[in-house]
Motif scaffolding. Structure first.
Motif, PDB file in Angstrom:
ATOM      1  N   THR A  65       0.823  -1.216   0.000  1.00 16.72           N
ATOM      2  CA  THR A  65       0.000   0.000   0.000  1.00 16.72           C
ATOM      3  C   THR A  65       0.852   1.260   0.000  1.00 16.72           C
ATOM      4  N   SER A  66       2.123   1.149   0.346  1.00 19.05           N
ATOM      5  CA  SER A  66       3.033   2.297   0.362  1.00 19.05           C
ATOM      6  C   SER A  66       3.640   2.564  -1.008  1.00 19.05           C
ATOM      7  N   GLN A  67       3.539   1.579  -1.887  1.00 16.82           N
ATOM      8  CA  GLN A  67       4.236   1.672  -3.160  1.00 16.82           C
ATOM      9  C   GLN A  67       3.314   2.145  -4.273  1.00 16.82           C
ATOM     10  N   LEU A  68       3.876   2.850  -5.212  1.00 14.05           N
ATOM     11  CA  LEU A  68       3.147   3.322  -6.382  1.00 14.05           C
ATOM     12  C   LEU A  68       2.916   2.161  -7.335  1.00 14.05           C
ATOM     13  N   PRO A  69       1.959   2.289  -8.279  1.00 20.39           N
ATOM     14  CA  PRO A  69       1.767   1.216  -9.265  1.00 20.39           C
ATOM     15  C   PRO A  69       3.066   0.901 -10.019  1.00 20.39           C
ATOM     16  N   VAL A  70       3.799   1.921 -10.425  1.00 21.68           N
ATOM     17  CA  VAL A  70       5.115   1.723 -11.024  1.00 21.68           C
ATOM     18  C   VAL A  70       6.111   2.188  -9.971  1.00 21.68           C
ATOM     19  N   THR A  71       6.686   1.238  -9.248  1.00 20.18           N
ATOM     20  CA  THR A  71       7.479   1.596  -8.080  1.00 20.18           C
ATOM     21  C   THR A  71       8.966   1.711  -8.344  1.00 20.18           C
ATOM     22  N   LYS A  72       9.460   1.078  -9.361  1.00 17.85           N
ATOM     23  CA  LYS A  72      10.911   1.020  -9.581  1.00 17.85           C
ATOM     24  C   LYS A  72      11.364   2.135 -10.512  1.00 17.85           C
ATOM     25  N   LEU A  73      12.520   2.666 -10.205  1.00 18.72           N
ATOM     26  CA  LEU A  73      13.098   3.751 -10.988  1.00 18.72           C
ATOM     27  C   LEU A  73      14.597   3.519 -11.095  1.00 18.72           C
ATOM     28  N   GLN A  74      15.143   3.653 -12.280  1.00 19.86           N
ATOM     29  CA  GLN A  74      16.582   3.496 -12.511  1.00 19.86           C
ATOM     30  C   GLN A  74      17.231   4.870 -12.314  1.00 19.86           C
ATOM     31  N   TRP A  75      18.030   5.038 -11.260  1.00 22.20           N
ATOM     32  CA  TRP A  75      18.677   6.332 -10.995  1.00 22.20           C
ATOM     33  C   TRP A  75      20.130   6.359 -11.454  1.00 22.20           C
ATOM     34  N   GLU A  76      20.757   5.224 -11.590  1.00 23.29           N
ATOM     35  CA  GLU A  76      22.197   5.174 -11.811  1.00 23.29           C
ATOM     36  C   GLU A  76      22.631   5.762 -13.156  1.00 23.29           C
ATOM     37  N   LYS A  77      21.811   5.612 -14.192  1.00 21.73           N
ATOM     38  CA  LYS A  77      22.180   6.176 -15.494  1.00 21.73           C
ATOM     39  C   LYS A  77      22.269   7.701 -15.416  1.00 21.73           C
ATOM     40  N   ALA A  78      21.308   8.324 -14.735  1.00 16.48           N
ATOM     41  CA  ALA A  78      21.347   9.785 -14.550  1.00 16.48           C
ATOM     42  C   ALA A  78      22.535  10.172 -13.671  1.00 16.48           C
ATOM     43  N   TRP A  79      22.844   9.371 -12.685  1.00 13.37           N
ATOM     44  CA  TRP A  79      23.958   9.627 -11.778  1.00 13.37           C
ATOM     45  C   TRP A  79      25.286   9.582 -12.534  1.00 13.37           C
ATOM     46  N   ASP A  80      25.415   8.629 -13.451  1.00 13.02           N
ATOM     47  CA  ASP A  80      26.645   8.480 -14.234  1.00 13.02           C
ATOM     48  C   ASP A  80      26.773   9.515 -15.349  1.00 13.02           C
ATOM     49  N   SER A  81      25.671  10.154 -15.706  1.00 16.95           N
ATOM     50  CA  SER A  81      25.677  11.089 -16.829  1.00 16.95           C
ATOM     51  C   SER A  81      26.215  12.464 -16.415  1.00 16.95           C
ATOM     52  N   ASP A  82      26.373  13.336 -17.399  1.00 16.41           N
ATOM     53  CA  ASP A  82      26.784  14.712 -17.135  1.00 16.41           C
ATOM     54  C   ASP A  82      25.617  15.572 -16.665  1.00 16.41           C
ATOM     55  N   ARG A  83      24.423  15.035 -16.735  1.00 16.44           N
ATOM     56  CA  ARG A  83      23.228  15.767 -16.329  1.00 16.44           C
ATOM     57  C   ARG A  83      23.229  15.949 -14.808  1.00 16.44           C
ATOM     58  N   ALA A  84      23.027  17.157 -14.346  1.00 14.78           N
ATOM     59  CA  ALA A  84      23.052  17.448 -12.910  1.00 14.78           C
ATOM     60  C   ALA A  84      21.716  17.166 -12.228  1.00 14.78           C
ATOM     61  N   GLU A  85      20.624  17.196 -12.991  1.00 15.78           N
ATOM     62  CA  GLU A  85      19.300  17.082 -12.403  1.00 15.78           C
ATOM     63  C   GLU A  85      18.972  15.655 -11.986  1.00 15.78           C
ATOM     64  N   LEU A  86      18.092  15.567 -10.995  1.00 12.84           N
ATOM     65  CA  LEU A  86      17.527  14.280 -10.607  1.00 12.84           C
ATOM     66  C   LEU A  86      16.775  13.676 -11.792  1.00 12.84           C
ATOM     67  N   PRO A  87      16.640  12.365 -11.830  1.00 13.12           N
ATOM     68  CA  PRO A  87      15.813  11.754 -12.872  1.00 13.12           C
ATOM     69  C   PRO A  87      14.390  12.337 -12.833  1.00 13.12           C
ATOM     70  N   ASP A  88      13.800  12.479 -14.017  1.00  6.39           N
ATOM     71  CA  ASP A  88      12.475  13.095 -14.135  1.00  6.39           C
ATOM     72  C   ASP A  88      11.431  12.424 -13.261  1.00  6.39           C
ATOM     73  N   GLU A  89      11.474  11.107 -13.165  1.00  2.18           N
ATOM     74  CA  GLU A  89      10.475  10.391 -12.365  1.00  2.18           C
ATOM     75  C   GLU A  89      10.531  10.804 -10.894  1.00  2.18           C
ATOM     76  N   LEU A  90      11.721  11.059 -10.388  1.00  3.73           N
ATOM     77  CA  LEU A  90      11.853  11.537  -9.004  1.00  3.73           C
ATOM     78  C   LEU A  90      11.311  12.949  -8.871  1.00  3.73           C
ATOM     79  N   LEU A  91      11.607  13.794  -9.831  1.00  3.14           N
ATOM     80  CA  LEU A  91      11.106  15.174  -9.784  1.00  3.14           C
ATOM     81  C   LEU A  91       9.580  15.196  -9.825  1.00  3.14           C
ATOM     82  N   VAL A  92       8.989  14.333 -10.632  1.00  4.23           N
ATOM     83  CA  VAL A  92       7.528  14.254 -10.697  1.00  4.23           C
ATOM     84  C   VAL A  92       6.968  13.735  -9.374  1.00  4.23           C
TER      85      VAL A  92
END
Length: 160
Positions: A65-92
């Motif tokens: 009940t604590s989890q969203l219907p789509v609960t998993k998010l890949q953060w590591e690709k954004a972390w490894d990239s030159d992009r400074a922003e959090l992944p869009d799914e986290l921002l949303v």
């Protein structure tokens, strides 16, 4: 209530050039005293378990009940990239939070950081050197996320 970041054994994560944490952001990152960290952990995370490795089905983070219907998010690709922003799914997921929202980055019952959401958004890459299950929660907010060393995160809603 707070202790110096110099007391944190892995304070190097905030002193690297990549990712760079600006001095004004570093000043805004507060390491809670063990006593205060324990209180935040009990209030926001678990009053039974002291570390993410020990969560059980009784802890809100493990309840479906604590989890969203789509609960998993890949953060590591954004972390490894030159992009400074959090992944869009986290921002949303955290879009209801203002930049001044107080957030807690909870590693375990004795290691909790307090900072604003705005500072976390700019310094998230440094924090995710600590990727062994920490939970990001907002003060008086329902949204949460738990980060894992496999590069994935769970998007969650805290129970009241």
């Amino acid at each position: 209530m707070y202790q110096s970041l110099e007391h944190f054994s892995k304070n190097w994560i905030f002193k690297r050039n990549d990712p760079k944490v600006e001095p004004e952001d570093l000043q805004a990152i507060r390491l809670l005293s063990e006593q205060r960290a324990g209180q935040i952990w009990r209030d926001y995370i678990s009053d039974e378990q002291v570390h993410p490795d020990h969560f059980t089905e009784r802890d809100w983070l493990k309840k479906t009940t604590s989890q969203l219907p789509v609960t998993k998010l890949q953060w590591e690709k954004a972390w490894d990239s030159d992009r400074a922003e959090l992944p869009d799914e986290l921002l949303v997921h955290f879009s209801a939070w203002g930049d001044d929202t107080t957030v807690f980055f909870c590693c375990h019952n004795e290691l909790v950081f307090e900072l604003s959401w705005g500072v976390f958004k700019r310094t998230w890459k440094a924090f995710l050197f600590l990727d062994n299950g920490p939970i990001l929660v907002g003060k008086k907010k329902k949204q949460a996320a738990q980060f894992y060393s496999n590069g994935w995160a769970n998007l969650l809603f805290r129970e009241s």
